[in-house]
Design a protein around this motif. Structure first.
Motif, PDB file in Angstrom:
ATOM      1  N   THR A  20       9.937  -0.155  25.456  1.00  0.00           N
ATOM      2  CA  THR A  20       8.715   0.220  26.172  1.00  0.00           C
ATOM      3  C   THR A  20       8.927   1.442  27.057  1.00  0.00           C
ATOM      4  O   THR A  20       8.181   2.421  26.989  1.00  0.00           O
ATOM      5  CB  THR A  20       8.210  -0.962  27.014  1.00  0.00           C
ATOM      6  OG1 THR A  20       7.852  -2.039  26.153  1.00  0.00           O
ATOM      7  CG2 THR A  20       6.989  -0.558  27.830  1.00  0.00           C
ATOM      8  N   GLY A  21       9.947   1.388  27.912  1.00  0.00           N
ATOM      9  CA  GLY A  21      10.172   2.477  28.849  1.00  0.00           C
ATOM     10  C   GLY A  21      10.419   3.801  28.149  1.00  0.00           C
ATOM     11  O   GLY A  21       9.798   4.819  28.476  1.00  0.00           O
ATOM     12  N   GLY A  22      11.337   3.816  27.178  1.00  0.00           N
ATOM     13  CA  GLY A  22      11.689   5.049  26.504  1.00  0.00           C
ATOM     14  C   GLY A  22      10.543   5.643  25.707  1.00  0.00           C
ATOM     15  O   GLY A  22      10.312   6.862  25.729  1.00  0.00           O
ATOM     16  N   THR A  23       9.803   4.793  25.011  1.00  0.00           N
ATOM     17  CA  THR A  23       8.705   5.283  24.177  1.00  0.00           C
ATOM     18  C   THR A  23       7.549   5.800  25.019  1.00  0.00           C
ATOM     19  O   THR A  23       6.996   6.876  24.754  1.00  0.00           O
ATOM     20  CB  THR A  23       8.226   4.162  23.234  1.00  0.00           C
ATOM     21  OG1 THR A  23       9.323   3.692  22.464  1.00  0.00           O
ATOM     22  CG2 THR A  23       7.149   4.667  22.290  1.00  0.00           C
ATOM     23  N   VAL A  24       7.154   5.040  26.054  1.00  0.00           N
ATOM     24  CA  VAL A  24       6.079   5.490  26.930  1.00  0.00           C
ATOM     25  C   VAL A  24       6.474   6.802  27.603  1.00  0.00           C
ATOM     26  O   VAL A  24       5.667   7.744  27.695  1.00  0.00           O
ATOM     27  CB  VAL A  24       5.741   4.417  27.977  1.00  0.00           C
ATOM     28  CG1 VAL A  24       4.779   4.967  29.032  1.00  0.00           C
ATOM     29  CG2 VAL A  24       5.128   3.192  27.307  1.00  0.00           C
ATOM     30  N   LEU A  25       7.707   6.884  28.081  1.00  0.00           N
ATOM     31  CA  LEU A  25       8.164   8.095  28.759  1.00  0.00           C
ATOM     32  C   LEU A  25       8.121   9.307  27.828  1.00  0.00           C
ATOM     33  O   LEU A  25       7.641  10.387  28.216  1.00  0.00           O
ATOM     34  CB  LEU A  25       9.584   7.891  29.285  1.00  0.00           C
ATOM     35  CG  LEU A  25      10.241   9.119  29.917  1.00  0.00           C
ATOM     36  CD1 LEU A  25       9.453   9.597  31.126  1.00  0.00           C
ATOM     37  CD2 LEU A  25      11.680   8.805  30.305  1.00  0.00           C
ATOM     38  N   ALA A  26       8.622   9.153  26.612  1.00  0.00           N
ATOM     39  CA  ALA A  26       8.629  10.265  25.667  1.00  0.00           C
ATOM     40  C   ALA A  26       7.215  10.772  25.407  1.00  0.00           C
ATOM     41  O   ALA A  26       6.961  11.987  25.397  1.00  0.00           O
ATOM     42  CB  ALA A  26       9.296   9.838  24.356  1.00  0.00           C
ATOM     43  N   ASN A  27       6.286   9.858  25.228  1.00  0.00           N
ATOM     44  CA  ASN A  27       4.907  10.264  24.955  1.00  0.00           C
ATOM     45  C   ASN A  27       4.240  10.890  26.176  1.00  0.00           C
ATOM     46  O   ASN A  27       3.446  11.829  26.050  1.00  0.00           O
ATOM     47  CB  ASN A  27       4.100   9.061  24.452  1.00  0.00           C
ATOM     48  CG  ASN A  27       4.471   8.664  23.039  1.00  0.00           C
ATOM     49  OD1 ASN A  27       4.840   9.507  22.226  1.00  0.00           O
ATOM     50  ND2 ASN A  27       4.384   7.376  22.725  1.00  0.00           N
ATOM     51  N   ARG A  28       4.550  10.374  27.361  1.00  0.00           N
ATOM     52  CA  ARG A  28       4.004  10.976  28.585  1.00  0.00           C
ATOM     53  C   ARG A  28       4.517  12.413  28.754  1.00  0.00           C
ATOM     54  O   ARG A  28       3.766  13.322  29.117  1.00  0.00           O
ATOM     55  CB  ARG A  28       4.409  10.143  29.801  1.00  0.00           C
ATOM     56  CG  ARG A  28       3.731   8.789  29.904  1.00  0.00           C
ATOM     57  CD  ARG A  28       2.289   8.937  30.406  1.00  0.00           C
ATOM     58  NE  ARG A  28       1.679   7.640  30.594  1.00  0.00           N
ATOM     59  CZ  ARG A  28       1.716   6.943  31.723  1.00  0.00           C
ATOM     60  NH1 ARG A  28       2.360   7.426  32.777  1.00  0.00           N
ATOM     61  NH2 ARG A  28       1.123   5.769  31.817  1.00  0.00           N
ATOM     62  N   LEU A  29       5.805  12.622  28.493  1.00  0.00           N
ATOM     63  CA  LEU A  29       6.386  13.951  28.633  1.00  0.00           C
ATOM     64  C   LEU A  29       5.814  14.916  27.600  1.00  0.00           C
ATOM     65  O   LEU A  29       5.634  16.104  27.883  1.00  0.00           O
ATOM     66  CB  LEU A  29       7.906  13.883  28.509  1.00  0.00           C
ATOM     67  CG  LEU A  29       8.634  13.289  29.716  1.00  0.00           C
ATOM     68  CD1 LEU A  29      10.106  13.068  29.405  1.00  0.00           C
ATOM     69  CD2 LEU A  29       8.483  14.195  30.938  1.00  0.00           C
ATOM     70  N   ALA A  30       5.529  14.400  26.400  1.00  0.00           N
ATOM     71  CA  ALA A  30       4.920  15.255  25.381  1.00  0.00           C
ATOM     72  C   ALA A  30       3.581  15.800  25.855  1.00  0.00           C
ATOM     73  O   ALA A  30       3.225  16.955  25.566  1.00  0.00           O
ATOM     74  CB  ALA A  30       4.757  14.475  24.079  1.00  0.00           C
ATOM     75  N   ASP A  78       5.907   5.851  14.035  1.00  0.00           N
ATOM     76  CA  ASP A  78       4.444   5.769  14.079  1.00  0.00           C
ATOM     77  C   ASP A  78       3.910   5.773  15.502  1.00  0.00           C
ATOM     78  O   ASP A  78       2.705   5.946  15.713  1.00  0.00           O
ATOM     79  CB  ASP A  78       3.966   4.489  13.380  1.00  0.00           C
ATOM     80  CG  ASP A  78       4.235   4.499  11.883  1.00  0.00           C
ATOM     81  OD1 ASP A  78       4.536   5.585  11.340  1.00  0.00           O
ATOM     82  OD2 ASP A  78       4.164   3.415  11.265  1.00  0.00           O
ATOM     83  N   LEU A  79       4.786   5.560  16.475  1.00  0.00           N
ATOM     84  CA  LEU A  79       4.363   5.446  17.867  1.00  0.00           C
ATOM     85  C   LEU A  79       4.701   6.669  18.706  1.00  0.00           C
ATOM     86  O   LEU A  79       4.126   6.853  19.783  1.00  0.00           O
ATOM     87  CB  LEU A  79       5.021   4.214  18.516  1.00  0.00           C
ATOM     88  CG  LEU A  79       4.744   2.853  17.863  1.00  0.00           C
ATOM     89  CD1 LEU A  79       5.567   1.772  18.557  1.00  0.00           C
ATOM     90  CD2 LEU A  79       3.266   2.518  17.900  1.00  0.00           C
ATOM     91  N   VAL A  80       5.625   7.489  18.226  1.00  0.00           N
ATOM     92  CA  VAL A  80       6.104   8.616  19.028  1.00  0.00           C
ATOM     93  C   VAL A  80       5.351   9.889  18.666  1.00  0.00           C
ATOM     94  O   VAL A  80       5.164  10.217  17.493  1.00  0.00           O
ATOM     95  CB  VAL A  80       7.625   8.814  18.816  1.00  0.00           C
ATOM     96  CG1 VAL A  80       8.111  10.058  19.544  1.00  0.00           C
ATOM     97  CG2 VAL A  80       8.379   7.594  19.319  1.00  0.00           C
ATOM     98  N   ASP A  81       4.930  10.608  19.686  1.00  0.00           N
ATOM     99  CA  ASP A  81       4.207  11.867  19.520  1.00  0.00           C
ATOM    100  C   ASP A  81       5.015  12.851  18.665  1.00  0.00           C
ATOM    101  O   ASP A  81       6.246  12.927  18.788  1.00  0.00           O
ATOM    102  CB  ASP A  81       3.933  12.466  20.903  1.00  0.00           C
ATOM    103  CG  ASP A  81       2.938  13.598  20.865  1.00  0.00           C
ATOM    104  OD1 ASP A  81       3.319  14.701  20.417  1.00  0.00           O
ATOM    105  OD2 ASP A  81       1.789  13.398  21.294  1.00  0.00           O
ATOM    106  N   SER A  82       4.331  13.607  17.833  1.00  0.00           N
ATOM    107  CA  SER A  82       5.007  14.552  16.934  1.00  0.00           C
ATOM    108  C   SER A  82       5.733  15.658  17.695  1.00  0.00           C
ATOM    109  O   SER A  82       6.619  16.326  17.141  1.00  0.00           O
ATOM    110  CB  SER A  82       3.993  15.172  15.962  1.00  0.00           C
ATOM    111  OG  SER A  82       2.987  15.873  16.674  1.00  0.00           O
ATOM    112  N   ARG A  83       5.383  15.871  18.962  1.00  0.00           N
ATOM    113  CA  ARG A  83       6.047  16.903  19.766  1.00  0.00           C
ATOM    114  C   ARG A  83       7.392  16.424  20.309  1.00  0.00           C
ATOM    115  O   ARG A  83       8.154  17.209  20.886  1.00  0.00           O
ATOM    116  CB  ARG A  83       5.138  17.323  20.922  1.00  0.00           C
ATOM    117  CG  ARG A  83       3.873  18.052  20.470  1.00  0.00           C
ATOM    118  CD  ARG A  83       2.839  18.133  21.583  1.00  0.00           C
ATOM    119  NE  ARG A  83       2.312  16.811  21.934  1.00  0.00           N
ATOM    120  CZ  ARG A  83       1.292  16.620  22.757  1.00  0.00           C
ATOM    121  NH1 ARG A  83       0.699  17.659  23.323  1.00  0.00           N
ATOM    122  NH2 ARG A  83       0.873  15.400  23.041  1.00  0.00           N
TER     123      ARG A  83
END
Length: 380
Positions: free
Chosen positions: A11-21, A69-74
């Motif tokens: 949860t933490g890593g995936t949400v963070l990656a998408n927020r940073l994108a 499927d959950l991580v932003d392409s950026r």
């Protein structure tokens, strides 16, 4: 280029990656910033789902989705295992790469690991619902359990999903009543301190419900070992408790990466509880279960921590002074049976208020479980 590395795809890593994108979109597109998420598991797992597997309400497959499927392409996604963290050189070693990866800012979101082997006999004599194999085994065992003594014993503290140990006996009580088996099953709940839960208000709420539902409560119950042949739990205090079905919350530990990097004992990263910055290294953060902060190891904690850390990292990537902080916010639903639930929220230093259980709150929890995937994507 400013390189941001996130280790762990929960949860933490995936949400963070998408927020940073989102926050660093222009910098990523300009090629001045890279956000890289590194995880050994190609699937993202929503662990609260496992609580429902023993009752046939969910399957193990319901708990996972491909992380791509959950991580932003950026975001640059790397499926690999990080084998070493060198905080002096700002480098990560990976299992499948000969060259190390450099980082300018690093976030560890490696979660918590189950360690039932830490208690003699527990792995052989007990069940749990904190992972796919354990939840499946417990489902099969519970389906054939028609009479005897069922014990839910909280052996390891701290642990993931802190409300789940209280939820399980209330759910199994309801589940057995629906099947006409409850009169033939004795239920006991044990906790290692002098109340039913670490949070006093939750402990008081649970104690009243346990008494009402005829669920025995044993406190100051610290498990020393389990005899799987005799089906007996032995405690540090010198007591014994016989069981026919033992459901245990096993000991948890953090990551060996953390220990080897000198970032904290027992695998938990020592951090400032507001900034989530590691105390033993510069340019390193920790979020989620692996961060040693004075609040619950819950998914909502990882979610809110990710928001604060995303702001701090984005500020530093732009050469600004970070000001965002995490205030300890935690939100948690608690099942009170199979069709009612309650809800709590609190921050550092606060004691949560436990609302009256209701069916609408139960459906709200189930609704959130379904919409969680939007949270992981950074959309909620």
């Amino acid at each position: 280029m400013h390189r941001i590395a996130i280790v762990g795809g929960g949860t933490g890593g995936t949400v963070l990656a998408n927020r940073l994108a989102d926050e660093l979109q222009s910098e990523i597109e300009a090629g001045t910033v890279e956000v890289r998420l590194i995880t050994a598991d190609p699937n993202h797992v929503y662990k609260p789902t496992f609580l429902y597997v023993p009752f046939g309400k969910k399957t193990v497959d319901d708990a996972k989705r491909p992380i791509e499927d959950l991580v932003d392409s950026r975001v640059s996604l790397t499926i690999d295992e990080v084998t070493d963290v060198n905080t002096d050189r700002n480098r990560l070693s990976l299992a499948d790469r000969t060259a190390s990866l450099r980082y300018d800012q690093l976030v560890l979101a490696t979660g918590a690991n189950l360690e039932p082997e830490a208690v003699p006999g527990l792995a052989e004599g007990g069940h749990h619902f904190y992972g796919p194999d354990g939840a499946t085994r417990l489902r099969d065992e519970l389906a054939e359990f028609t009479e005897g003594h069922l014990v839910l014993s909280v052996v390891g503290v701290p642990h993931m999903c802190p409300a789940a140990p209280v939820e399980f006996p209330l759910m199994v009580d309801d589940w057995l009543r629906e099947r006409g088996r409850r009169e033939d099953v004795e239920i006991t709940y044990t906790y290692p301190i002098n109340r039913a839960h670490g949070l006093e208000s939750v402990a008081d709420w649970a104690t009243d419900l346990f008494e009402e539902r005829d669920i025995a409560l044993e406190t100051f119950f610290n498990v020393d070992e389990v005899d799987p042949d005799a089906e007996v739990i032995e405690t540090v205090e010198g007591d014994e408790l016989e069981y026919d079905l033992l459901v245990a919350i096993p000991p948890h530990r953090g990551s060996d990466l953390v220990i080897d990097a000198g970032l904290g004992e027992d695998g938990w990263v020592d951090v400032d509880r507001h900034t989530l910055e590691a105390t033993e290294a510069e340019d390193v953060y920790a979020i989620g279960d692996v961060a040693d902060v004075p609040t619950s190891k819950a998914g909502s904690v990882a979610h809110y921590e990710a928001g604060a850390v995303a702001d701090r990292i984005a500020s530093r990537a732009r050469g600004e002074t970070p000001t965002a902080t995490y205030d300890g916010k935690t939100v948690c639903f608690l099942e009170a049976g199979m069709d009612e639930a309650t809800f709590i929220e609190f921050e550092y230093g606060e004691e949560p208020y436990v609302r009256e259980p209701s069916k609408p709150l139960h459906w709200a929890k189930l609704g959130y479980n379904e919409s969680y995937w939007l949270t992981a994507r950074g959309l909620l």
